[in-house]
Design a protein around this motif. Structure first.
Motif, PDB file in Angstrom:
ATOM      1  N   ILE A 160       0.872  -1.174   0.000  1.00 48.08           N
ATOM      2  CA  ILE A 160       0.000   0.000   0.000  1.00 48.08           C
ATOM      3  C   ILE A 160       0.909   1.224   0.000  1.00 48.08           C
ATOM      4  N   VAL A 161       0.850   1.992  -1.071  1.00 46.48           N
ATOM      5  CA  VAL A 161       1.752   3.134  -1.240  1.00 46.48           C
ATOM      6  C   VAL A 161       1.053   4.416  -0.813  1.00 46.48           C
ATOM      7  N   SER A 208      13.135   5.996   0.753  1.00 51.76           N
ATOM      8  CA  SER A 208      13.288   4.644   1.293  1.00 51.76           C
ATOM      9  C   SER A 208      12.100   3.760   0.927  1.00 51.76           C
ATOM     10  N   GLY A 209      10.883   4.347   0.931  1.00 53.92           N
ATOM     11  CA  GLY A 209       9.701   3.582   0.561  1.00 53.92           C
ATOM     12  C   GLY A 209       9.736   3.146  -0.896  1.00 53.92           C
ATOM     13  N   ILE A 210      10.118   4.059  -1.776  1.00 51.92           N
ATOM     14  CA  ILE A 210      10.178   3.742  -3.209  1.00 51.92           C
ATOM     15  C   ILE A 210      11.279   2.723  -3.483  1.00 51.92           C
ATOM     16  N   LEU A 212      -3.658   2.964 -12.396  1.00 52.12           N
ATOM     17  CA  LEU A 212      -2.420   3.645 -12.795  1.00 52.12           C
ATOM     18  C   LEU A 212      -2.452   5.115 -12.391  1.00 52.12           C
ATOM     19  N   PHE A 213      -2.904   5.388 -11.175  1.00 51.54           N
ATOM     20  CA  PHE A 213      -2.951   6.763 -10.691  1.00 51.54           C
ATOM     21  C   PHE A 213      -1.629   7.211 -10.078  1.00 51.54           C
ATOM     22  N   ASN A 214      -0.833   6.263  -9.604  1.00 52.97           N
ATOM     23  CA  ASN A 214       0.365   6.593  -8.836  1.00 52.97           C
ATOM     24  C   ASN A 214       1.536   6.899  -9.766  1.00 52.97           C
ATOM     25  N   MET A 215       1.933   8.185  -9.828  1.00 54.89           N
ATOM     26  CA  MET A 215       3.007   8.575 -10.733  1.00 54.89           C
ATOM     27  C   MET A 215       4.366   8.069 -10.275  1.00 54.89           C
ATOM     28  N   ASP A 216       4.534   7.800  -8.982  1.00 54.50           N
ATOM     29  CA  ASP A 216       5.792   7.205  -8.524  1.00 54.50           C
ATOM     30  C   ASP A 216       6.000   5.836  -9.181  1.00 54.50           C
TER      31      ASP A 216
END
Length: 350
Positions: free
Chosen positions: A33-34, A56-58, A76-80
């Motif tokens: 869960i991001v 660190s999370g990425i 596909l909402f998360n740009m990271d």
């Protein structure tokens, strides 16, 4: 890890994790869960990892992406995540994009700034090279091919409906007297894609009839919710009720049981959980004939839907008449766990 699931905490997240851990081997699934989200609190589990959107999370996310056999991108909402895949496209062949709707139909959004154009460039690059595309409605896969040139393998997918079949079955048949108003629902949220104002205008000719209009606006765009509430009151007065408070699934099911007619004016796949529940209750449902949902209901369930785009040419009796009594039987399987187990078993074993 065999199966890696990536998303934010949304309303489907906790029920989905519970479902997968119940019917499949939890040791083969890791749920990441991001960042924060708007869903229910995630129950701590050994195979659930909540990470922050910092370096660190990425880094941890990327490590798990490399270690996994398959990666499931729940929207596909998360740009990271999109940027990671853009920079390392070789990961895309083992990715499964679970299309939510807005993440596909963002293709139609205007982009005026350099930042907006770059984000879409990244998304388009990722989508075109996606290994697998999972949609609830096959028409959305066809649009992904048309708009983005994706060559990914198509798979049918579906999420747990938070509206329980058991609870729907427990509801008493809604009884109406001849003096009862016709209860109408418009849309399912405060998302502008519901095209609320246009829907209100389509019903304007019926404002002097014995009707009551409900519009769920408890989540989505708050500014849009305010505009819709004001316009609804302006046109329909006390016959218009804006639902601003979130209702738990059981209360929402009881509310749906009181609806006579539901109108979904979105020009894309949206609100299928609501639509399935309303059809199961044998309510009259209108959707737009120019959406991928229209053929979905015809081809998959043999249900002839009612067309929102025809309402302005109807008189009130035509609008309210409901002769369909078989939809409950036709739509039954989407509420059954074995139906979903079969769907996800096919995806996982692909």
């Amino acid at each position: 890890m065999k199966h890696l699931h990536i998303w934010q905490n949304e309303k489907f997240t906790e029920p989905y994790i519970k479902f997968i851990n119940k019917h499949f081997d939890p040791s083969e699934h890791l749920f990441i869960i991001v960042g924060s989200g708007v869903g229910a609190k995630i129950t701590p589990r050994e195979n659930v990892l909540e990470i922050s959107r910092n370096a660190s999370g990425i880094k941890r996310l990327l490590s798990e992406m490399y270690k996994s056999d398959k990666i499931y991108l729940h929207n596909l909402f998360n740009m990271d995540v999109n940027r990671l895949l853009f920079l390392q496209p070789w990961l895309l062949k083992k990715c499964y994009w679970l299309v939510w709707g807005a993440d596909l139909y963002a293709y139609r959004n205007p982009r005026t700034t350099t930042k907006e154009k770059f984000k879409e460039f990244v998304r388009a690059f990722v989508i075109k090279r996606m290994g697998n595309v999972v949609t609830l409605v096959k028409g959305d896969y066809e649009l992904a091919k048309e708009w983005y040139g994706t060559k990914g393998t198509y798979l049918h997918g579906a999420y747990i409906n938070p509206i329980s079949k058991d609870y729907l079955d427990s509801l008493a048949l809604s009884e109406k007297s001849k003096d009862s108003p016709v209860v109408i629902q418009i849309g399912n949220s405060a998302d502008p894609s519901n095209n609320h104002i246009d829907a209100l205008n389509k019903l304007k000719n019926f404002k002097d009839q014995n009707i009551l209009i409900y519009v769920p606006l408890s989540y989505g765009n708050k500014n849009h919710a305010k505009v819709v509430a004001e316009e609804g009151k302006k046109i329909f007065g006390n016959k218009f009720i804006a639902l601003m408070d979130f209702l738990p699934p059981e209360e929402y099911s009881a509310y749906l049981n009181n609806i006579d007619i539901a109108l979904f004016n979105s020009d894309r796949q949206q609100a299928l959980g609501n639509i399935y529940a309303l059809l199961y209750l044998n309510k009259k449902v209108y959707i737009r004939s120019d959406t991928s949902m229209w053929s979905h209901f015809k081809e998959k369930f043999e249900i002839e839907m009612n067309d929102v785009l025809s309402i302005e040419n109807m008189d009130f009796n035509q609008f309210v008449q409901n002769t369909e009594t078989q939809n409950k039987k036709k739509i039954n399987d989407v509420f059954e766990e074995h139906y979903l187990v079969d769907i996800w078993g096919t995806i996982f074993n692909k």
